[in-house]
Each structure stands twice: as C-alpha cells, then as structure tokens.
Design a protein around this motif. Sequence first.
Motif, short mmCIF file in Angstrom:
data_model
loop_
_atom_site.label_atom_id
_atom_site.label_comp_id
_atom_site.label_asym_id
_atom_site.label_seq_id
_atom_site.Cartn_x
_atom_site.Cartn_y
_atom_site.Cartn_z
N LYS A 1 0.83 -1.22 0.00
CA LYS A 1 0.00 0.00 0.00
C LYS A 1 0.86 1.26 0.00
CE LYS A 1 -2.54 -0.82 3.65
NZ LYS A 1 -2.11 -2.17 4.04
N ILE A 2 2.03 1.15 0.59
CA ILE A 2 2.89 2.34 0.70
C ILE A 2 3.61 2.66 -0.62
CG2 ILE A 2 3.28 1.92 3.16
CD1 ILE A 2 6.02 0.82 2.44
N LEU A 3 3.49 1.78 -1.61
CA LEU A 3 4.20 1.98 -2.87
C LEU A 3 3.50 2.92 -3.82
CD1 LEU A 3 5.36 -1.70 -3.61
CD2 LEU A 3 6.60 0.11 -2.41
N ASP A 4 2.20 3.15 -3.60
CA ASP A 4 1.43 3.98 -4.51
C ASP A 4 0.28 4.61 -3.74
OD1 ASP A 4 -0.38 4.93 -6.61
OD2 ASP A 4 0.81 3.69 -7.98
N THR A 5 0.17 5.93 -3.82
CA THR A 5 -0.89 6.63 -3.08
C THR A 5 -2.16 6.82 -3.91
OG1 THR A 5 0.02 8.77 -3.77
CG2 THR A 5 0.78 7.87 -1.66
N ILE A 6 -2.11 6.42 -5.17
CA ILE A 6 -3.27 6.60 -6.06
C ILE A 6 -3.97 5.26 -6.32
CG2 ILE A 6 -4.02 7.35 -8.34
CD1 ILE A 6 -1.67 9.30 -8.37
N LYS A 7 -3.20 4.27 -6.70
CA LYS A 7 -3.78 2.96 -7.00
C LYS A 7 -3.92 2.13 -5.72
CE LYS A 7 -1.93 2.72 -11.71
NZ LYS A 7 -1.12 1.94 -12.67
N THR A 8 -4.80 1.14 -5.76
CA THR A 8 -5.03 0.25 -4.63
C THR A 8 -4.30 -1.06 -4.86
OG1 THR A 8 -7.22 1.19 -4.25
CG2 THR A 8 -6.77 -0.96 -3.26
N SER A 9 -3.39 -1.37 -3.98
CA SER A 9 -2.57 -2.58 -4.12
C SER A 9 -3.42 -3.84 -4.01
CB SER A 9 -1.47 -2.60 -3.06
OG SER A 9 -0.79 -3.82 -3.08
N ARG A 10 -3.15 -4.82 -4.90
CA ARG A 10 -3.79 -6.13 -4.87
C ARG A 10 -2.74 -7.20 -5.19
NH1 ARG A 10 -8.21 -4.77 -2.15
NH2 ARG A 10 -9.71 -3.50 -3.31
N ALA A 11 -1.94 -7.55 -4.21
CA ALA A 11 -0.92 -8.58 -4.43
C ALA A 11 -1.60 -9.89 -4.80
CB ALA A 11 -0.07 -8.75 -3.18
N HIS A 12 -1.13 -10.50 -5.90
CA HIS A 12 -1.87 -11.67 -6.39
C HIS A 12 -1.04 -12.93 -6.55
CE1 HIS A 12 -4.98 -14.00 -8.28
NE2 HIS A 12 -5.82 -12.99 -8.14
N ALA A 13 0.24 -12.85 -6.83
CA ALA A 13 1.04 -14.06 -7.00
C ALA A 13 2.50 -13.73 -6.78
CB ALA A 13 0.83 -14.65 -8.39
N SER A 14 3.23 -14.67 -6.16
CA SER A 14 4.66 -14.48 -5.89
C SER A 14 5.43 -15.74 -6.24
CB SER A 14 4.88 -14.15 -4.41
OG SER A 14 4.26 -12.93 -4.05
N LEU A 15 6.55 -15.56 -6.95
CA LEU A 15 7.42 -16.67 -7.31
C LEU A 15 8.86 -16.34 -6.96
CD1 LEU A 15 6.06 -17.67 -10.86
CD2 LEU A 15 5.55 -18.77 -8.67
N PHE A 16 9.57 -17.33 -6.40
CA PHE A 16 10.98 -17.18 -6.08
C PHE A 16 11.83 -17.57 -7.30
CE2 PHE A 16 9.00 -17.74 -1.96
CZ PHE A 16 9.69 -16.84 -1.15
N THR A 17 12.94 -16.88 -7.48
CA THR A 17 13.91 -17.21 -8.52
C THR A 17 15.30 -17.13 -7.88
OG1 THR A 17 14.46 -14.98 -9.30
CG2 THR A 17 12.41 -15.95 -10.13
N PRO A 18 16.36 -17.53 -8.60
CA PRO A 18 17.70 -17.36 -8.06
C PRO A 18 18.03 -15.90 -7.72
CG PRO A 18 17.75 -18.90 -9.88
CD PRO A 18 16.37 -18.33 -9.85
N ASP A 19 17.31 -14.95 -8.36
CA ASP A 19 17.52 -13.53 -8.09
C ASP A 19 16.80 -13.03 -6.85
OD1 ASP A 19 19.13 -13.18 -10.30
OD2 ASP A 19 17.49 -12.62 -11.61
N GLY A 20 15.80 -13.78 -6.38
CA GLY A 20 15.03 -13.30 -5.24
C GLY A 20 13.56 -13.65 -5.36
N LEU A 21 12.71 -12.61 -5.37
CA LEU A 21 11.27 -12.83 -5.34
C LEU A 21 10.57 -11.84 -6.27
CD1 LEU A 21 8.80 -14.20 -3.90
CD2 LEU A 21 8.92 -12.34 -2.23
N PHE A 22 9.65 -12.36 -7.10
CA PHE A 22 8.83 -11.54 -7.99
C PHE A 22 7.38 -11.62 -7.51
CE2 PHE A 22 12.56 -12.14 -10.41
CZ PHE A 22 12.58 -11.29 -11.51
N THR A 23 6.68 -10.48 -7.50
CA THR A 23 5.28 -10.45 -7.06
C THR A 23 4.43 -9.65 -8.04
OG1 THR A 23 5.84 -10.63 -4.72
CG2 THR A 23 3.68 -9.76 -5.24
N ALA A 24 3.39 -10.30 -8.56
CA ALA A 24 2.44 -9.58 -9.43
C ALA A 24 1.43 -8.86 -8.56
CB ALA A 24 1.73 -10.57 -10.35
N ASP A 25 1.32 -7.54 -8.75
CA ASP A 25 0.34 -6.75 -8.02
C ASP A 25 -0.68 -6.24 -9.02
OD1 ASP A 25 -1.03 -4.56 -6.65
OD2 ASP A 25 0.46 -4.86 -5.08
N LEU A 26 -1.86 -6.84 -8.98
CA LEU A 26 -2.92 -6.54 -9.94
C LEU A 26 -3.38 -5.09 -9.84
CD1 LEU A 26 -5.83 -8.91 -10.81
CD2 LEU A 26 -6.36 -6.55 -10.24
N GLY A 27 -3.42 -4.55 -8.62
CA GLY A 27 -3.90 -3.18 -8.43
C GLY A 27 -2.89 -2.12 -8.81
#
Length: 366
Positions: A158-184
């Motif tokens: 929620k703190i990443l954007d003051t206009i859009k509404t965050s909707r975290a939807h999917a997270s996958l780990f890779t050798p680089d770390g973590l990716f998360t799709a935020d639909l909102g």
Amino acid sequence: MKKWYLVSVLCCLILFISCKEESNSKLFVGTFSENGSEGLYSYSFNTKTGKLANKKVEANIKDPSFLAISSNKKHLYAIEKTAEFKGSKGAVIAYEIEKDGLKEINTVGTGGGYPCHVGISEKGDFLAASCYSDGSLSIYKIGENGSLQQNPQYIDHKILDTIKTSRAHASLFTPDGLFTADLGLDAVKRYTYNGDKFVKGNQPSLNLPDGAGPRHFKFGVNEKFLYVINELNSTITVFQRKENGEYISLETKSTLDKDFKGENFCADIHLSKDGRFLYGSNRGENTIVIFKIDKETGKLTLIGRESVQGDWPRNFAIDPSNAFLLVGNQKTNNISVFKRDVEQGTLKFLDEVKLPSPVCLLFLDL
C-alpha cells in the motif's frame, strides 16, 4: 512341466509390463467452500488414458483456493480462509505428503487479508503468501520438517502507490530473489534477499499499462523470458531479461478472439514443459488461448483457442506427462480434461468430472 513354467513366467512378465505402463499421478484440487464442497480433494490421474479416478477428501478446510508443493515433493501448502488468527483473514496450512494422504504439520496466520497465492523457493526454505485485499506479502521461513515458522516478514504494498489500490496476487521465487504480481498497482515487483530479509531489488518494478491488472506469471527456460497474464485488459505481456538482470517489455498480445464482444477476465497461465507453447485462461470467453513461443526471441504466435467446456476457468494445469491439460471451471463445477498435441500445442476435449467450485489444480508426479 517346464513348458507350463515358462508360460507362467511369460504371463507374469507381460502382466508386470502392463502394470508398469499404467502410469498414475496424483492431482490435488483446491475449491471454494460452496455448492457442497468439502475442502481439499485429490484424484489419481492416468497419464496414459487421461482418466480421473479415486476422488478423496484430503482435508476438510475452508476455501483452500491455492496450493503449492515443495520441490522435494514431501510437503504441500494450502491457503485457508479463516478469521481464527488475530489481525488476519487467512492462513497457510503446511502438510506432510504421506502415502495414504496428508498429515497436518502446522497452521500460521497470514497477517494480511484474503490470501490468494503461495509460492515456495526452490530450496524449500521460504514461502511467500500473497494477500489480495490489503495488498501485502507474508514471507515465512520453512523448517526442515516443512513447518512454517512464526513471525513472517511482512511487506506492505500500500505504501508503494498513493493513487492505486494494491492487490498482491502471485509471488514466485527465482535465483535472483522474489517476484510479485500486483494486480492493483499494474506492476510486477522485485525483491532480493540480503541475508536477513527481502528488500527491493535493483529493478524494483516491472511496470505495465494502467488497468492491465497482472494476475499470474511464468518464466521461460533460464528465466530469459517472463510471461505475465493481465486479468483486466485480457492480454499477455512478454518481458526479456537483459545481461544486467533487468527485464524489458518485448510485446503484448490479446488473449481474446477479435470477434468476442463480452466481458472477460484472464486468470491462469502455464508453459508446456518443453517451453514451446504457452496457455492462458479466459473467464468470460471461457477458453484456453494457445500461443507458440519462438525459442530465440521469446515472442508469441497465436495458434488458436479451445472452449473449456464449462464456465469461469480460474485455474488449469498440464499433467506430468505433458500430454494432457486439465481445467477447473469454477461456476459449472467441473474439471475438463484435454488431450494435448505435444508437437502442435493444440487441445482436444476428452472428458470431465463433476466437483464443486474447483479453483486450483496441482499435480504431484508419483
């Protein structure tokens, strides 16, 4: 006497070979707790005939809407909708996979509201739960016995954007770390592990057009290409990894037939195990769209689309043999089974089984 002995041995050998040829995998099915659903189910799936059999209730839990299995195939993790934990509207349950079923290890609250996805690191040492309603991540350390440790790291989108509404939807780990799709937020967020916790990566965000609504994503071979299915504008976006580890957008393809005029919401995305074909589900058009992947460029060529033989294909899975694709149709309470042409990528409907509100299909390769 010897003749009859040899005949008996030959018959036993033929029977043994026939049994070996009957290959089965286990399919776990998460459901929404409606229409008579009892929770988390399993089936045996014949990878020769495409038949589902031996339906079993593995766990009587509420809304096990997403499932994940550890890479060593010893543990299964399930989302549960519950208000049991203070300050949480959901939980993750850890199970040990035993020969005769699932054995619960422990249950932990997610902290965030309405968890909708869990992802596990390849080493099996971390699990990330994506919470849709408040746009947050809960990242757990996993014990050697598969248990989820208390006091997860909490990341608030929620703190990443003051206009859009965050909707975290999917997270996958890779050798680089973590990716998360935020639909909102219309973005895929990136995190890296600094030895203590997950922090923003050098490329903290892969941004998509306003209103795209990234929902799920898959990586191609060696993470060279990233494929994101966008729920709200019914598209798939292809990203390419550069030498410095950053991803750039290559192209975006519509998932819909040009003559389709109705409302549609994309859902799931999968690649064939050989990396040659990509599949995405359309809720509304009620199809699986099929693309061929160019091995060198990662770009997509439309092959066609196949009716899911039901309504609202929230989730689907390719079986371990790579020869079948199964679709969970939420609103028509059925799982559709398709034969997959491994050379052409096309699908042919075979059969269906009835099950209340299937929303997650996950194979365990036995």
